[in-house]
Design a protein around this motif. Sequence first.
Motif, PDB file in Angstrom:
ATOM      1  N   GLY A 233       0.790  -1.222   0.000  1.00  0.00           N
ATOM      2  CA  GLY A 233       0.000   0.000   0.000  1.00  0.00           C
ATOM      3  C   GLY A 233       0.824   1.274   0.000  1.00  0.00           C
ATOM      4  O   GLY A 233       0.279   2.372  -0.182  1.00  0.00           O
ATOM      5  N   ASP A 234       2.152   1.157   0.178  1.00  0.00           N
ATOM      6  CA  ASP A 234       3.024   2.340   0.203  1.00  0.00           C
ATOM      7  C   ASP A 234       3.547   2.733  -1.172  1.00  0.00           C
ATOM      8  O   ASP A 234       4.199   3.780  -1.296  1.00  0.00           O
ATOM      9  CB  ASP A 234       4.244   2.076   1.101  1.00  0.00           C
ATOM     10  CG  ASP A 234       3.897   1.915   2.569  1.00  0.00           C
ATOM     11  OD1 ASP A 234       2.963   2.591   3.027  1.00  0.00           O
ATOM     12  OD2 ASP A 234       4.574   1.122   3.255  1.00  0.00           O
ATOM     13  N   VAL A 235       3.317   1.918  -2.200  1.00  0.00           N
ATOM     14  CA  VAL A 235       4.065   2.099  -3.448  1.00  0.00           C
ATOM     15  C   VAL A 235       3.836   3.459  -4.115  1.00  0.00           C
ATOM     16  O   VAL A 235       4.766   4.038  -4.684  1.00  0.00           O
ATOM     17  CB  VAL A 235       3.784   0.953  -4.436  1.00  0.00           C
ATOM     18  CG1 VAL A 235       4.344  -0.364  -3.903  1.00  0.00           C
ATOM     19  CG2 VAL A 235       2.304   0.835  -4.744  1.00  0.00           C
ATOM     20  N   ALA A 236       2.621   3.979  -4.073  1.00  0.00           N
ATOM     21  CA  ALA A 236       2.369   5.276  -4.708  1.00  0.00           C
ATOM     22  C   ALA A 236       3.095   6.390  -3.969  1.00  0.00           C
ATOM     23  O   ALA A 236       3.744   7.259  -4.585  1.00  0.00           O
ATOM     24  CB  ALA A 236       0.876   5.556  -4.772  1.00  0.00           C
ATOM     25  N   ALA A 237       3.011   6.386  -2.652  1.00  0.00           N
ATOM     26  CA  ALA A 237       3.663   7.423  -1.857  1.00  0.00           C
ATOM     27  C   ALA A 237       5.177   7.334  -1.940  1.00  0.00           C
ATOM     28  O   ALA A 237       5.871   8.360  -1.924  1.00  0.00           O
ATOM     29  CB  ALA A 237       3.199   7.337  -0.404  1.00  0.00           C
ATOM     30  N   LEU A 238       5.711   6.132  -2.024  1.00  0.00           N
ATOM     31  CA  LEU A 238       7.161   5.972  -2.114  1.00  0.00           C
ATOM     32  C   LEU A 238       7.718   6.645  -3.359  1.00  0.00           C
ATOM     33  O   LEU A 238       8.837   7.170  -3.346  1.00  0.00           O
ATOM     34  CB  LEU A 238       7.541   4.487  -2.119  1.00  0.00           C
ATOM     35  CG  LEU A 238       7.490   3.767  -0.772  1.00  0.00           C
ATOM     36  CD1 LEU A 238       7.646   2.266  -0.967  1.00  0.00           C
ATOM     37  CD2 LEU A 238       8.578   4.300   0.168  1.00  0.00           C
ATOM     38  N   LYS A 239       6.957   6.634  -4.414  1.00  0.00           N
ATOM     39  CA  LYS A 239       7.442   7.214  -5.669  1.00  0.00           C
ATOM     40  C   LYS A 239       7.496   8.741  -5.587  1.00  0.00           C
ATOM     41  O   LYS A 239       8.418   9.360  -6.132  1.00  0.00           O
ATOM     42  CB  LYS A 239       6.531   6.787  -6.828  1.00  0.00           C
ATOM     43  CG  LYS A 239       7.053   7.168  -8.199  1.00  0.00           C
ATOM     44  CD  LYS A 239       8.351   6.413  -8.503  1.00  0.00           C
ATOM     45  CE  LYS A 239       8.905   6.792  -9.877  1.00  0.00           C
ATOM     46  NZ  LYS A 239       8.027   6.312 -10.973  1.00  0.00           N
ATOM     47  N   ASP A 241       7.078  10.703  -2.509  1.00  0.00           N
ATOM     48  CA  ASP A 241       7.511  11.286  -1.228  1.00  0.00           C
ATOM     49  C   ASP A 241       8.086  10.196  -0.334  1.00  0.00           C
ATOM     50  O   ASP A 241       7.532   9.883   0.724  1.00  0.00           O
ATOM     51  CB  ASP A 241       6.339  11.980  -0.534  1.00  0.00           C
ATOM     52  CG  ASP A 241       6.743  12.636   0.793  1.00  0.00           C
ATOM     53  OD1 ASP A 241       7.935  12.933   0.970  1.00  0.00           O
ATOM     54  OD2 ASP A 241       5.854  12.807   1.653  1.00  0.00           O
ATOM     55  N   ALA A 242       9.215   9.644  -0.736  1.00  0.00           N
ATOM     56  CA  ALA A 242       9.834   8.587   0.058  1.00  0.00           C
ATOM     57  C   ALA A 242      10.187   9.045   1.472  1.00  0.00           C
ATOM     58  O   ALA A 242       9.956   8.305   2.437  1.00  0.00           O
ATOM     59  CB  ALA A 242      11.065   8.038  -0.661  1.00  0.00           C
ATOM     60  N   ILE A 246       9.133   7.059   4.899  1.00  0.00           N
ATOM     61  CA  ILE A 246      10.171   6.592   5.824  1.00  0.00           C
ATOM     62  C   ILE A 246       9.939   7.168   7.216  1.00  0.00           C
ATOM     63  O   ILE A 246      10.106   6.480   8.234  1.00  0.00           O
ATOM     64  CB  ILE A 246      11.565   6.976   5.290  1.00  0.00           C
ATOM     65  CG1 ILE A 246      11.849   6.226   3.991  1.00  0.00           C
ATOM     66  CG2 ILE A 246      12.650   6.675   6.328  1.00  0.00           C
ATOM     67  CD1 ILE A 246      13.045   6.762   3.215  1.00  0.00           C
ATOM     68  N   ALA A 247       9.519   8.421   7.298  1.00  0.00           N
ATOM     69  CA  ALA A 247       9.288   9.069   8.594  1.00  0.00           C
ATOM     70  C   ALA A 247       8.185   8.374   9.376  1.00  0.00           C
ATOM     71  O   ALA A 247       8.212   8.357  10.621  1.00  0.00           O
ATOM     72  CB  ALA A 247       8.950  10.543   8.386  1.00  0.00           C
ATOM     73  N   ARG A 248       7.215   7.809   8.687  1.00  0.00           N
ATOM     74  CA  ARG A 248       6.133   7.093   9.382  1.00  0.00           C
ATOM     75  C   ARG A 248       6.654   5.837  10.074  1.00  0.00           C
ATOM     76  O   ARG A 248       6.179   5.460  11.138  1.00  0.00           O
ATOM     77  CB  ARG A 248       5.027   6.718   8.399  1.00  0.00           C
ATOM     78  CG  ARG A 248       4.181   7.903   7.960  1.00  0.00           C
ATOM     79  CD  ARG A 248       2.873   7.446   7.343  1.00  0.00           C
ATOM     80  NE  ARG A 248       3.020   7.086   5.932  1.00  0.00           N
ATOM     81  CZ  ARG A 248       2.963   5.859   5.453  1.00  0.00           C
ATOM     82  NH1 ARG A 248       2.783   4.833   6.280  1.00  0.00           N
ATOM     83  NH2 ARG A 248       3.083   5.637   4.157  1.00  0.00           N
ATOM     84  N   TYR A 249       7.626   5.203   9.466  1.00  0.00           N
ATOM     85  CA  TYR A 249       8.191   3.974  10.035  1.00  0.00           C
ATOM     86  C   TYR A 249       9.361   4.243  10.975  1.00  0.00           C
ATOM     87  O   TYR A 249       9.567   3.514  11.957  1.00  0.00           O
ATOM     88  CB  TYR A 249       8.665   3.047   8.911  1.00  0.00           C
ATOM     89  CG  TYR A 249       7.556   2.443   8.081  1.00  0.00           C
ATOM     90  CD1 TYR A 249       6.883   1.295   8.502  1.00  0.00           C
ATOM     91  CD2 TYR A 249       7.173   3.019   6.873  1.00  0.00           C
ATOM     92  CE1 TYR A 249       5.868   0.734   7.743  1.00  0.00           C
ATOM     93  CE2 TYR A 249       6.154   2.467   6.101  1.00  0.00           C
ATOM     94  CZ  TYR A 249       5.503   1.328   6.544  1.00  0.00           C
ATOM     95  OH  TYR A 249       4.492   0.774   5.785  1.00  0.00           O
ATOM     96  N   PRO A 265      16.436   8.832   0.482  1.00  0.00           N
ATOM     97  CA  PRO A 265      15.985   8.852  -0.917  1.00  0.00           C
ATOM     98  C   PRO A 265      14.735   9.703  -1.067  1.00  0.00           C
ATOM     99  O   PRO A 265      13.815   9.623  -0.252  1.00  0.00           O
ATOM    100  CB  PRO A 265      15.687   7.371  -1.206  1.00  0.00           C
ATOM    101  CG  PRO A 265      15.417   6.769   0.143  1.00  0.00           C
ATOM    102  CD  PRO A 265      16.322   7.497   1.091  1.00  0.00           C
ATOM    103  N   GLN A 266      14.689  10.511  -2.105  1.00  0.00           N
ATOM    104  CA  GLN A 266      13.511  11.335  -2.363  1.00  0.00           C
ATOM    105  C   GLN A 266      12.409  10.526  -3.039  1.00  0.00           C
ATOM    106  O   GLN A 266      11.218  10.805  -2.863  1.00  0.00           O
ATOM    107  CB  GLN A 266      13.898  12.530  -3.241  1.00  0.00           C
ATOM    108  CG  GLN A 266      14.851  13.497  -2.563  1.00  0.00           C
ATOM    109  CD  GLN A 266      14.292  14.025  -1.249  1.00  0.00           C
ATOM    110  OE1 GLN A 266      13.227  14.653  -1.227  1.00  0.00           O
ATOM    111  NE2 GLN A 266      14.986  13.764  -0.157  1.00  0.00           N
ATOM    112  N   SER A 267      12.817   9.530  -3.801  1.00  0.00           N
ATOM    113  CA  SER A 267      11.864   8.676  -4.498  1.00  0.00           C
ATOM    114  C   SER A 267      12.413   7.254  -4.535  1.00  0.00           C
ATOM    115  O   SER A 267      13.623   7.057  -4.708  1.00  0.00           O
ATOM    116  CB  SER A 267      11.647   9.181  -5.923  1.00  0.00           C
ATOM    117  OG  SER A 267      10.821   8.306  -6.671  1.00  0.00           O
TER     118      SER A 267
END
Length: 322
Positions: A233-239, A241-242, A246-249, A265-267
């Motif tokens: 479920g993270d794949v869209a956000a990772l692209k 706003d990585a 990352i800050a959530r985890y 990483p930014q993306s």
Amino acid sequence: MRILLTGSSGWLGRFLAPRLRAAGHRVTGLDVAPGAHTDMIGTVADRALIDLVFAERGIEAVIHGGALHKPDIVRYPNQAFVDVNLSGTLNLLEAAVAAGASRFVFTSTTSLMISTAIREGRGDAAVWIDETLASLEPRNIYGVTKLAAEQVCRLIHAEHGLPIMILRTSRFFPEDDDTHLILSGENMKANELLHRRLTVEDAAEAHLVALERAPEIGFGTFIISAPTPFVPGDVAALKIDAPGVIARYFPDAAALYARRGWHLPQSIDRVYDAGLAERVLGFRCKTDFTALLAAMRDGAELPVAHVADYISPKERSASVAN
């Protein structure tokens, strides 16, 4: 067991051979370059040599880690990749069958799963990569020959019943990446533990586990990589706003990085899911991004090896010869 280890002088071989011997195995190291753990010099493309090794050493199992790799593309012609990565693998498989070997572990690569589209980061979301990804369209001769070698492994297992474990390892090379030069090598490797890297120590341990489990499992293909903290479920956000994901985890990751002058990483364009290896093979990497941050908090040595000027033994040998 009497084990043939190919690529014994390489980065993986120098960590794997001592572990095999410590586990009580009798190891014959084969490599094109000399090394502390290499007993015989030669190429897997030489079938007569392979047959000689099996006959003289009474080989009972094979760990095939030797190969031409992606950086070798600029140094060797395509035919060399076919000879070593494909024909060499077939030589070993047929020799193992003829000798009645009990198991075969093949070091493959996640690189063969990366198409040009994935490599260029096309699309609006990161690509979630597990063993079900299809169709596979390797982007270079390295990936093409490794994928073909995997198919030869599958065929030999189907025809002869030889237990074979294919380990698609993600990145564990120690040198700088020759295509990504913006970040420092250590910073890049730290970032990659989130989604596409493991330590060489974990890579070696995965091979030991695969060696033991091969007869029970029979045949399997497994991605071997540090467990990612992310979920599909993270794949869209990772692209897009990585750092936010990352800050959530890891709420303190940005601050820990800032102390070193590092950048998150930014993306992120791909994520390797090693869950199948954990569920079926019973293997999980010990070192992950959590372990990296813990070392940073404690001021301890980072758990990812970085050797910026590392040169493979075969290239050092070639340089000396010339």
